[in-house]
Scaffold this active site. Structure first.
Site, PDB file in Angstrom:
ATOM      1  NE  ARG A 109      62.180  22.377  10.902  1.00 52.72           N
ATOM      2  CZ  ARG A 109      62.601  20.990  11.227  1.00 52.72           C
ATOM      3  NH1 ARG A 109      63.880  20.528  11.258  1.00 52.72           N
ATOM      4  NH2 ARG A 109      61.514  19.930  11.286  1.00 52.72           N
ATOM      5  CE  LYS A 131      56.669  43.656   5.529  1.00 52.80           C
ATOM      6  NZ  LYS A 131      55.646  44.608   5.017  1.00 52.80           N
ATOM      7  CD  GLU A 173      57.453  50.861  -2.799  1.00 52.78           C
ATOM      8  OE1 GLU A 173      57.403  51.458  -1.506  1.00 52.78           O
ATOM      9  OE2 GLU A 173      56.622  49.976  -3.080  1.00 52.78           O
ATOM     10  CE  LYS A 214      62.014  47.724   3.575  1.00 52.89           C
ATOM     11  NZ  LYS A 214      61.466  47.056   2.389  1.00 52.89           N
ATOM     12  CD  GLU A 224      54.170  45.558   8.232  1.00 52.62           C
ATOM     13  OE1 GLU A 224      55.026  45.081   7.076  1.00 52.62           O
ATOM     14  OE2 GLU A 224      53.128  45.858   7.746  1.00 52.62           O
ATOM     15  NE  ARG A 228      59.410  45.962   7.220  1.00 53.88           N
ATOM     16  CZ  ARG A 228      60.161  44.870   6.951  1.00 53.88           C
ATOM     17  NH1 ARG A 228      60.902  44.091   7.940  1.00 53.88           N
ATOM     18  NH2 ARG A 228      60.558  44.734   5.739  1.00 53.88           N
ATOM     19  CG  ASN A 232      52.307  48.934   5.543  1.00 55.86           C
ATOM     20  OD1 ASN A 232      53.288  48.517   4.617  1.00 55.86           O
ATOM     21  ND2 ASN A 232      51.812  48.493   6.551  1.00 55.86           N
ATOM     22  CG  HIS A 235      52.345  50.268  -0.118  1.00 56.86           C
ATOM     23  ND1 HIS A 235      53.033  51.245   0.107  1.00 56.86           N
ATOM     24  CD2 HIS A 235      52.973  49.219  -0.771  1.00 56.86           C
ATOM     25  CE1 HIS A 235      54.248  51.095  -0.661  1.00 56.86           C
ATOM     26  NE2 HIS A 235      54.391  49.789  -1.071  1.00 56.86           N
ATOM     27  CG  HIS A 239      48.488  46.651  -2.039  1.00 58.16           C
ATOM     28  ND1 HIS A 239      48.762  46.209  -0.533  1.00 58.16           N
ATOM     29  CD2 HIS A 239      49.784  46.392  -2.864  1.00 58.16           C
ATOM     30  CE1 HIS A 239      50.255  46.033  -0.843  1.00 58.16           C
ATOM     31  NE2 HIS A 239      50.700  46.061  -1.995  1.00 58.16           N
ATOM     32  CG  HIS A 254      54.490  47.469  -6.156  1.00 58.04           C
ATOM     33  ND1 HIS A 254      53.177  47.154  -5.569  1.00 58.04           N
ATOM     34  CD2 HIS A 254      55.140  48.034  -5.157  1.00 58.04           C
ATOM     35  CE1 HIS A 254      53.338  47.647  -4.341  1.00 58.04           C
ATOM     36  NE2 HIS A 254      54.698  48.105  -4.059  1.00 58.04           N
TER      37      HIS A 254
HETATM   38  N1  GLY Z   1      57.919  46.859   1.597  1.00 55.47           N
HETATM   39  C1  GLY Z   1      57.345  47.453   2.876  1.00 55.47           C
HETATM   40  C2  GLY Z   1      58.253  46.805   3.940  1.00 55.47           C
HETATM   41  O1  GLY Z   1      59.187  46.080   3.706  1.00 55.47           O
HETATM   42  O2  GLY Z   1      57.933  46.743   5.053  1.00 55.47           O
END
Ligand code: GLY
Length: 354
Positions: A109, A131, A173, A214, A224, A228, A232, A235, A239, A254
């Site tokens: 956990r 993330k 990025e 960031k 998000e 946040r 995107n 993206h 994507h 990417h």
């Molecule tokens: N890669 C976008 C974020 O971390 O929200």
């Protein structure tokens, strides 16, 4: 979500020692991939705690960001006596920090972990912001969790081992961060010269600023729900380009997909939220010059659109969500575009990048 400590290194070994000593742990594990095991681990191996740690290695690149690799990491942790008080150190690109972070988030956990990103893409994006996850069922990052590393230790000396394509991939990025931050940042990033030898000192300064942008966004909205989503930008269509390339078994980094996605999404910003035309063309010309063009024709538009409908950021099955801008630094989240508008942005891409 707990706050990560982000360290832009002056002395890698000293910074690792400090980060490690802030933890009370029983056993330390170090995760690398087959490349970082050979190229990056030797740079820190003489730190006693790393030398004495239990080492785990997984295959390289996104194709290994799988349940099988994750299961291998869990098995090693379990069989080699990790407890809830163990510490994991991830040394690698986004694949290692995403998968290692998810292994740490889920083992018993949740155990603590530290990220040491070794690619530009992971320094400015993947390793920062909590993330974590793996690809599953043919979908990127389908399974995952928000779980921040305690520390992210960024040493730009690792960048000297990267080829230009991988530097440019991470730089996309950074360009995104500049666009959502301010006109000054946007201009500064468009001014970086990739034609001559890379100025690593200058790149390090820009990395520091990019990570800060960031970090501030993630602090405001770690899960998000709101701002946040600004991260995107580029993206949604990016994507779709990446998935199209995957279908054709064509390798695409990417950041290249993100750069090309930015071209289309800045056009949508111009169309729908009044992003200035001159700034659109300046940004597109920088991307064209440095990234070239993803080859597709109008015969691919329907497939690209279909791929966009699967984006996990959409609220309903028939709307496609975007983050757009009305100026550099003026963010418009939760925007939608019609199929016709998206096709128009793809037309713009083909005409201007052609
Ligand atoms: N890669 C976008 C974020 O971390 O929200």
């Amino acid at each position: 979500m707990s706050k990560q400590e982000i360290i832009i290194c002056k002395n890698l070994k000293e910074d690792i020692r400090k980060a490690v000593s802030s933890h009370k742990y029983d056993k330390m594990f170090v995760l690398t991939d087959e490349h970082t095991k050979d190229l990056c681990l030797p740079l820190v191996e003489d730190i006693l705690s790393i030398k004495e740690a239990i080492h785990i290695c997984i295959g390289v690149e996104d194709v290994n960001k799988t349940l099988e690799s994750l299961s291998h990491v869990w098995t090693e942790l379990s069989c080699k006596g990790a407890t809830r008080h163990s510490l994991l150190i991830n040394i690698g690109g986004g694949m290692v920090t995403d998968l290692g972070g998810f292994a740490a988030a889920t083992f018993k956990r949740g155990i603590s972990y530290i990220n040491i990103p070794t690619t530009l893409l992971s320094m400015v994006d993947a390793a920062v912001g909590g993330k974590t996850g793996i690809n599953f069922n043919g979908l990127k990052n389908e399974i995952g969790a928000f779980a921040p590393a305690s520390h992210v230790i960024i040493d730009c000396n690792f960048l000297k081992t990267l080829d230009l394509k991988n530097i440019l991939s991470g730089y996309a990025e950074m360009l995104k961060h500049g666009l959502i931050s301010s006109e000054d940042e946007r201009k500064e990033l468009l001014g970086f010269n990739f034609c001559d030898e890379i100025d690593y000192g200058r790149l390090q300064e820009l990395v520091g600023k990019s990570v800060f942008i960031k970090e501030k966004i993630v602090e405001q909205d770690p899960f998000e729900k709101n701002i946040r989503k600004a991260l995107n930008l580029g993206h949604t269509i990016g994507h779709a380009f990446e998935s199209l390339a995957l279908k054709r078994e064509h390798h695409m980094l990417h950041g290249y997909a993100v750069a090309w996605g930015i071209v289309c999404e800045l056009y949508l910003s111009f169309l729908k939220t009044n992003f200035p035309k001159d700034k659109l063309y300046q940004t597109v010309s920088f991307i064209k010059e440095n990234y070239g063009k993803m080859p597709f024709t109008c015969k691919d538009y329907d497939t690209l659109y279909e791929l966009m409908t699967h984006d996990k950021k959409n609220d309903t099955a028939d709307t496609i969500n975007f983050t757009l801008l009305s100026e550099a630094g003026v963010i418009k989240i939760n925007q939608t575009a019609t199929k016709e508008e998206i096709f128009e942005s793809l037309d713009f891409y083909c005409e201007t990048m052609g």
